[in-house]
Write an enzyme that holds these catalytic residues in place. Structure first.
Site, PDB file in Angstrom:
ATOM      1  N   TYR A   1     -51.874   5.195   3.350  1.00  0.00           N
ATOM      2  CA  TYR A   1     -51.322   4.771   2.065  1.00  0.00           C
ATOM      3  C   TYR A   1     -51.557   3.253   1.918  1.00  0.00           C
ATOM      4  CZ  TYR A   1     -47.766   2.984  -1.057  1.00  0.00           C
ATOM      5  OH  TYR A   1     -47.121   2.281  -2.042  1.00  0.00           O
TER       6      TYR A   1
ATOM      7  N   ASP B   1     -47.803   9.965   9.857  1.00  0.00           N
ATOM      8  CA  ASP B   1     -47.203  10.006   8.529  1.00  0.00           C
ATOM      9  C   ASP B   1     -47.420  11.417   7.986  1.00  0.00           C
ATOM     10  OD1 ASP B   1     -46.684   9.885   5.764  1.00  0.00           O
ATOM     11  OD2 ASP B   1     -47.052   7.731   5.727  1.00  0.00           O
TER      12      ASP B   1
ATOM     13  N   LYS C   1     -41.120  11.417  -1.774  1.00  0.00           N
ATOM     14  CA  LYS C   1     -42.090  12.399  -2.277  1.00  0.00           C
ATOM     15  C   LYS C   1     -41.517  13.820  -2.184  1.00  0.00           C
ATOM     16  CE  LYS C   1     -44.644   8.657  -2.132  1.00  0.00           C
ATOM     17  NZ  LYS C   1     -44.356   7.582  -3.037  1.00  0.00           N
TER      18      LYS C   1
END
Ligand SMILES: Cc1ncc(COP(=O)(O)O)c(C=O)c1O
Length: 405
Positions: free
Chosen positions: A126, A191, A216
């Site tokens: 990310y 992650d 999320k």
């Protein structure tokens, strides 16, 4: 242990845990919905006992028995979410933070406080995780490598190996067992935001830390910002100590919403994944699309490179929401080179496979034909303008399994 407790603690399927974990005491208390404890402080007439509880926390980071002393040491509503997430990820414990970035920061601080400032990481991550490591904002130093290079990149001061799989935004996948093996005794952080424990439980493959942007899928409705790290009790204690000292706590209302979100996580992820796989198939067969990325393990994220101008697609969607973030009940689309990965140096970004023509879509719970109709009309403009262009076209006609990295 009573027969009642035996039944309550027997091994249960993920879908059952998602609904019940963190709530096992409620019926005995005569409650159905979990209470929200908004207290910032907890009264006690016995300061000697409080001193002993604080000493115990300072020694191990274990959650104090009984009520917390102060909100930064822990919160009962947040603890319910932590218990539930640990159960779903198959770890001893989980520690929740104010955001995914606060969670990653706490991990880096824990390792740096042990003199282990070096991080080995695999791109893409990310964008802000990449930025935090590249800029060394917390004093860490990063070596970027591919999965095959991890073992050679380790140094005596390496405190962490970090991967995302499927990765944001290309959905590249790594072989977690092989990566965990390459890490040796260095903790591997995975992650797991994109996969969620419904599709993948990294701790089962040797990850010592499993991180989520709980903003999320875990929250699932685009209305709560949070992060969480699932891990063993030893690391959890250190993470709680860092959270206490640096203050990146999760608000109890967010803890409540996350616990509620977990109950529907398996159903949401499976339903959205079915639609995502179908959209990946349709996009792959579409001549306006150069390349489709869809993970081998499935999931509700699809990325695709358009032959024309990706900004036109973003401007053209009507049902799909043009917004960063992911994992909500509604479908979101964004252009990583402009938003989620804008902060990453353009050469590094492209080197990690993030093409300027890549769009990342988080598929929600709408009807798949309605979603396709919207994408089809949004891509329509692209096809006209794209005529005659041939830049960086890949193989169309099939979803691309996101490869080894
Ligand atoms: C894979 C991944 N990890 C971490 C983060 C950071 O999480 P947050 O935005 O909750 O700080 C994000 C945010 O988009 C993400 O997509």
């Amino acid at each position: 242990m009573s027969g009642y407790d035996d039944a309550r603690t027997a091994a249960r399927a993920l879908a059952t845990e998602a609904v019940h974990a963190g709530r096992d005491d409620l019926a005995r208390q005569g409650l159905h919905a979990p209470p929200i404890d908004l207290s910032t402080t907890y009264p006690s007439y016995d300061s000697r006992a409080e001193a002993a509880r604080i000493d115990a926390f300072a020694a191990t980071g274990a959650e104090p028995d009984g009520p917390p002393v102060y909100g930064r040491l822990g919160n009962p509503t947040v603890a319910r979410f932590e218990t539930a997430l640990a159960k779903l990820e198959g770890t001893d414990a989980a520690v929740a933070f104010a955001s995914g970035m606060a969670a990653l920061s706490a991990v880096l601080l824990v390792r740096a406080s042990m003199g282990l400032r070096h991080v080995v990481a695999v791109r893409p991550l990310y964008g802000c995780s990449d930025h935090l490591l590249t800029a060394g904002l917390l004093g860490s130093e990063v070596t970027w490598t591919d999965p095959a290079g991890i073992a050679d990149a380790l140094r005596p001061d390496t405190g962490l190996v970090m991967v995302e799989t499927p990765a944001n935004p290309t959905l590249a996948e790594v072989d977690l067992r092989a990566v965990a093996h390459a890490c040796g005794s260095v903790p591997l952080l995975v992650d797991n935001t994109f996969a969620t424990p419904v599709l993948q439980r990294p701790a089962e493959h040797g990850a010592r830390l499993v991180l989520h942007s709980a903003t999320k899928y875990l929250g699932g409705h685009g209305d709560v910002m949070a992060g969480v790290v699932a891990c063993d009790e030893e690391l959890a204690g250190r993470l709680r100590q860092v959270r206490f000292a640096t203050g990146g706590v999760l608000h109890p209302l967010a803890g409540y919403l996350l616990l509620r979100g977990l109950a529907t996580l398996p159903v949401r992820v499976r339903a959205a994944s079915e639609s995502a796989a179908e959209l990946a198939r349709r996009l792959s067969a579409d001549p306006r699309v150069a390349r489709v990325h869809y993970p081998g393990i499935g999931g509700a994220m699809v990325a695709f490179e358009v032959k024309g101008d990706p900004h036109e697609v973003i401007a053209g969607v009507r049902l799909v929401t043009p917004a960063v973030s992911l994992g909500s009940v509604d479908t979101l689309i964004q252009h990583p080179a402009s938003i989620s990965h804008r902060i990453v140096d353009a050469d590094d970004r492209r080197g990690a496979g993030v093409s300027d023509r890549l769009l990342r879509m988080s598929v929600g719970l709408e009807d798949v034909d309605d979603l396709w109709a919207d994408l089809d009309q949004a891509l329509g403009g692209v096809s006209v303008r794209a005529a005659g262009r041939s830049a960086d076209e890949g193989a169309a006609g099939r979803p691309e399994p996101a490869g080894a990295h």
